[in-house]
Scaffold this motif. Structure first.
Motif, short mmCIF file in Angstrom:
data_model
loop_
_atom_site.label_atom_id
_atom_site.label_comp_id
_atom_site.label_asym_id
_atom_site.label_seq_id
_atom_site.Cartn_x
_atom_site.Cartn_y
_atom_site.Cartn_z
N GLY A 45 0.78 -1.23 0.00
CA GLY A 45 0.00 0.00 0.00
C GLY A 45 0.81 1.28 0.00
O GLY A 45 0.26 2.37 -0.06
N TYR A 46 2.11 1.18 0.09
CA TYR A 46 2.99 2.35 0.08
C TYR A 46 3.54 2.62 -1.32
O TYR A 46 3.82 1.69 -2.07
CB TYR A 46 4.20 2.14 1.00
CG TYR A 46 3.91 2.27 2.46
CD1 TYR A 46 4.06 3.49 3.12
CD2 TYR A 46 3.49 1.16 3.19
CE1 TYR A 46 3.80 3.60 4.47
CE2 TYR A 46 3.23 1.28 4.55
CZ TYR A 46 3.37 2.49 5.17
OH TYR A 46 3.11 2.60 6.51
N TYR A 82 8.03 14.03 -8.19
CA TYR A 82 7.45 12.83 -8.80
C TYR A 82 5.95 12.77 -8.48
O TYR A 82 5.13 12.51 -9.38
CB TYR A 82 8.16 11.57 -8.28
CG TYR A 82 7.57 10.29 -8.80
CD1 TYR A 82 8.06 9.71 -9.96
CD2 TYR A 82 6.52 9.65 -8.15
CE1 TYR A 82 7.52 8.53 -10.47
CE2 TYR A 82 5.97 8.48 -8.64
CZ TYR A 82 6.47 7.93 -9.80
OH TYR A 82 5.92 6.77 -10.29
N CYS A 83 5.60 13.00 -7.24
CA CYS A 83 4.19 12.95 -6.83
C CYS A 83 3.38 14.04 -7.54
O CYS A 83 2.26 13.80 -8.00
CB CYS A 83 4.07 13.07 -5.31
SG CYS A 83 4.65 11.59 -4.44
N HIS A 84 3.95 15.23 -7.61
CA HIS A 84 3.28 16.34 -8.30
C HIS A 84 3.08 16.01 -9.78
O HIS A 84 1.97 16.14 -10.31
CB HIS A 84 4.10 17.63 -8.13
CG HIS A 84 3.60 18.75 -8.96
ND1 HIS A 84 2.48 19.47 -8.64
CD2 HIS A 84 4.06 19.27 -10.12
CE1 HIS A 84 2.27 20.39 -9.56
NE2 HIS A 84 3.23 20.29 -10.48
N THR A 91 -2.51 12.41 0.23
CA THR A 91 -2.90 11.43 1.25
C THR A 91 -2.26 10.06 1.02
O THR A 91 -2.37 9.19 1.88
CB THR A 91 -4.43 11.27 1.27
OG1 THR A 91 -4.87 10.92 -0.04
CG2 THR A 91 -5.11 12.57 1.72
N ARG A 92 -1.60 9.88 -0.12
CA ARG A 92 -0.98 8.59 -0.45
C ARG A 92 0.17 8.31 0.52
O ARG A 92 1.06 9.16 0.73
CB ARG A 92 -0.45 8.61 -1.89
CG ARG A 92 0.25 7.34 -2.33
CD ARG A 92 -0.74 6.19 -2.50
NE ARG A 92 -0.09 4.92 -2.67
CZ ARG A 92 0.20 4.36 -3.83
NH1 ARG A 92 -0.10 4.96 -4.95
NH2 ARG A 92 0.78 3.18 -3.86
#
Length: 117
Positions: A45-46, A82-84, A91-92
């Protein structure tokens, strides 16, 4: 063998090691202005950002010792980008792991450090 080829060899070894432990590799060698992330994976889940460090011997120190404060900041900033870029929700659940390869010995350090700005 040059450093890039050596790095690629041990990153591939680390990817195989992680896949055998249930990680799903999403991306290899993510580059951006903020830095490079060797491997990006999913596990339990990560979203996991993974730094791979190799040393032939511990004469110059253990591989994981090279992931110092400066390297942690670069990895954190690259992970944020990377997330952006990939529209990953804030919330991940994310974490930073280090795969340390010393000679033939491979060690996984999960949650090696927290996000550092």
């Amino acid at each position: 063998m040059n450093k890039r080829k050596t790095g690629a060899r041990y990153e591939e070894q680390a990817a195989c090691f992680l896949e055998a432990r249930g990680y799903r590799i999403l991306e290899r060698n993510f580059y951006c202005r903020q830095g490079e992330i060797d491997l990006v994976a999913e596990e339990s889940g990560y979203l996991v950002f993974i730094e791979v460090k190799y040393r032939k011997s511990f004469r110059t120190g253990y591989p994981s010792e090279a992931v110092d404060g400066s390297k942690q900041r670069k990895l954190s900033r690259a992970a944020a980008y990377y997330c952006h870029k990939n529209r990953i929700p804030e919330t991940r659940a994310c974490r930073f792991d280090v795969v340390s390869i010393l000679g033939e010995q491979v060690e996984l350090i999960q949650n090696a450090f927290l996000y550092v700005w």
